[in-house]
Design an enzyme around this catalytic site. Sequence first.
Site, PDB file in Angstrom:
ATOM      1  CG  HIS A   1      34.366  33.758  33.435  1.00 27.49           C
ATOM      2  ND1 HIS A   1      33.713  34.941  33.188  1.00 27.49           N
ATOM      3  CD2 HIS A   1      33.424  32.904  33.908  1.00 27.49           C
ATOM      4  CE1 HIS A   1      32.428  34.817  33.516  1.00 27.49           C
ATOM      5  NE2 HIS A   1      32.229  33.588  33.951  1.00 27.49           N
ATOM      6  CG  LEU A   2      39.101  32.829  27.725  1.00 29.08           C
ATOM      7  CD1 LEU A   2      39.199  33.079  26.225  1.00 29.08           C
ATOM      8  CD2 LEU A   2      39.904  31.588  28.101  1.00 29.08           C
ATOM      9  NE  ARG A   3      38.533  35.389  35.975  1.00 25.44           N
ATOM     10  CZ  ARG A   3      37.231  35.394  36.208  1.00 25.44           C
ATOM     11  NH1 ARG A   3      36.430  36.191  35.522  1.00 25.44           N
ATOM     12  NH2 ARG A   3      36.710  34.617  37.132  1.00 25.44           N
TER      13      ARG A   3
ATOM     14  CG  HIS B   1      38.685  33.948  41.058  1.00 23.63           C
ATOM     15  ND1 HIS B   1      38.436  35.234  40.661  1.00 23.63           N
ATOM     16  CD2 HIS B   1      37.501  33.302  40.983  1.00 23.63           C
ATOM     17  CE1 HIS B   1      37.148  35.364  40.368  1.00 23.63           C
ATOM     18  NE2 HIS B   1      36.560  34.206  40.544  1.00 23.63           N
TER      19      HIS B   1
ATOM     20  CG  HIS C   1      29.448  30.497  31.223  1.00 17.12           C
ATOM     21  ND1 HIS C   1      28.180  30.767  31.664  1.00 17.12           N
ATOM     22  CD2 HIS C   1      30.268  31.344  31.893  1.00 17.12           C
ATOM     23  CE1 HIS C   1      28.232  31.734  32.566  1.00 17.12           C
ATOM     24  NE2 HIS C   1      29.495  32.085  32.730  1.00 17.12           N
TER      25      HIS C   1
ATOM     26  CG  ASP D   1      30.429  30.169  35.622  1.00 16.75           C
ATOM     27  OD1 ASP D   1      31.094  31.098  35.141  1.00 16.75           O
ATOM     28  OD2 ASP D   1      29.702  30.293  36.623  1.00 16.75           O
TER      29      ASP D   1
ATOM     30  CG  ASN E   1      33.108  38.383  33.670  1.00 15.58           C
ATOM     31  OD1 ASN E   1      33.593  37.701  32.765  1.00 15.58           O
ATOM     32  ND2 ASN E   1      32.989  37.952  34.906  1.00 15.58           N
TER      33      ASN E   1
END
Lengths: 329, 440
Positions: free
Chosen positions: B63-65, B309, B61, B305, B95
């Site tokens: 998030h590599l963006r 940001h 899980h 996760d 996402n």
Amino acid sequence: MSVASLSGQHLLSIEDLDAEGIEEILEVAEAFGEVEKRSVRKVPTLKGKVVASLFFEESTRTRLSFETAAKRLSADVLSLAVASSSVKKGESLRDTVETIEAMGIDAVVLRHSSAGAPEQVARWVERARVINAGDGSHQHPTQALIDLFTLRQALASAQGRSSEGSGLSIFDGLEILIIGDIRHSRVARSQIQAYTTAGATVSVAAPGTLLPTDLEGWPVKVVDDVDEAVRHADVVSLLRMQEERGSGSFVPSLHEFTMTHGMSEARAANLKPGALMTHPGPMVRGIEIASRVADDPRCLVRQQVANGVPVRMAVLFLALSSSSGGEDG
Amino acid sequence: MAESLVLRGGTVVHTDRLAREDVLVVDGKITGVGIDIEAPSDARVLDASDCLVGPGFVDLHTHLREPGGEEAETVATGARAASLGGYSAIVAMPNTTPAIDCAAVVAQVLTLGRLTGIDVQVAGALTRGREGHSLAPMAEMAALGVTMFTDDGMGVQDSGLMRRAMEYARGLGVVVADHCEDEALAGTGSMNEGSLSARLGLEGRSALAEEVMVARDLALAELVGCQLHLLHLSTGRSVELVVDARKRGVDVSAEVAPHHLILTQDLCSTYDTLFKVHPPLRTQRDVDALRLALADGSLDAVATDHAPHPPQSKDRPFADAAPGMLGLEQAFALTREALGGASADPIRIFEVLSRRPAAIARLRTHDARLGGHSAHGGDVEVGDDANLCVVDLDARPIVDPERLASRARNTPYAGRVMQGAVRHTIARGDAVVIDGEAQR
């Protein structure tokens, strides 16, 4: 996190104050109330200080009240209509605040639709004091202080004595009933803490959907029978239905809310002799309060508005006093 | 590749035993495991004394963006952060902007992943644009090697569509993963619902919002017979639902994020947006239940996760700030802490960080397609692909946000003392981290 005195501190929440701290503000406000009676209603106390009023949410009375208070203290007032400018252009709250502080200000009076914004801003500013003028559904500390101040005056006057120097003993055992949208109300949260700190007992009445989701640890009793509760209360605090926070969708209709929880003439007729009513304004006549009840002398709403100025003068004066230094951000 | 290296002096964590052994790696494979093993004279020697040596970690899980959110993270920076966390493989969540919901975007991310030091696998979206309206072309993504599908960031709200997605996934033999939060119940909430959220004047996201969705997904998976993976469970009751379903034979795995094992909702009381995450930080009681469940096998894996940001997404009022926090670089130490710190069972640590997630993501065997990857989560035996991680149990580093490899700085662990550190990471036979320093 309670401190005895507001001196030199931010005012973010009523929780920041203990009974002595509250009493100090009320006494200073009494003194500033005297200024109101002079022909020149201005003192040089904050001459050379700059107070920025930063309202990220619509407000008329709170803003005017704070700005009037700052001007009576001879502070320079920077009034920034941020709701309609940089924020709409996508600037982050932090950048907005840092930009404004860079202009050289001593205090920020902050109103924001999001809970906690004043606490965040207090972390971001370097030296300015932050005064919470209402944040989302969290706190509205000056409103609760105004309510205490107004009630103390009215209760003392009913006993034929002066409120000045009377301490908080007049609140001992006083039964205060708050009716309305508790869930979304910052005023209710501040009032509950302020009244209980002052020694009163607090009950709340609201439709099930307008109570906070979990009241564990709150020093309040929830009452279901509004009519019965109204008969026993010494003070009834009414709250506005906050349509802007969607409270309308929490009840089938405003009409039904008026029926179940509004202060109708019939309910007002059941109030104890000597009982008082408060409303933080703006009132919506015909919803939470019947028009004739709003004009009833037992309803202190006009005194509350008038007292807004001296109480906010006291808050600004104390927060900007230098007894604990100005560099401890 | 082409490098030979030897890990000397460590304790190898096999599937069922610990052994004081050296590990020799030649041309991407483990070619020797034993005491004082002989190595070629040009082999690079990496000190593993006082360390555990086990299979490289696998994050289910991340998030590599990229694409779309490169200011927060890129495939390259996220992979570097992962390698510093001991990971030899990560699964990128879909996402992004655009969402990873078709073969073209899958191929883009896999191709970028190939340029990094570790294996980057991709999870595909279940629905087009992650909008929850219609099925994404799962077969064309599966053909590139995608084995897990999810709309993570938000659960599939429409139960009829979720059933159809599970039926389609069963036919393809892939895993359906879900972010369990019923949006009608979670609403605009920004922290755990309870007396604290009520006092702070913040709308809550209730535990129930998660548990209702967990119960629904388990019921649907039982009906359909599809393999279900539940993302970032955060409440004790969610775990109970999983345990009950497993007893009935539901093919379900479940992960927990490090922050839900370490942090509680109390951290939200200063409105510090670093602690805003979905699902939200819960109560100490939930933390205790999740730790027990991780130790006893009720929970399968720790998955980070990792959610980078940029500052402008966090320097906002709490209700408006972006949810999510970093996790890759501290996951090992936090997992160890959650499993008991000094008394944590090393075998369990490597099960929850490597072997079980590798099995869930089907990364235990080599795959030669575009989404191809080496084999992860092995037993550390001769013949295995060399994906290894070496962790120092005695190190006590303090987290410094400015020294993170991630492009983002939104770690909730700043100033926290970590119970151990990753010393070396070997991925696809190369030493991508040596002595805590990224090599690429």
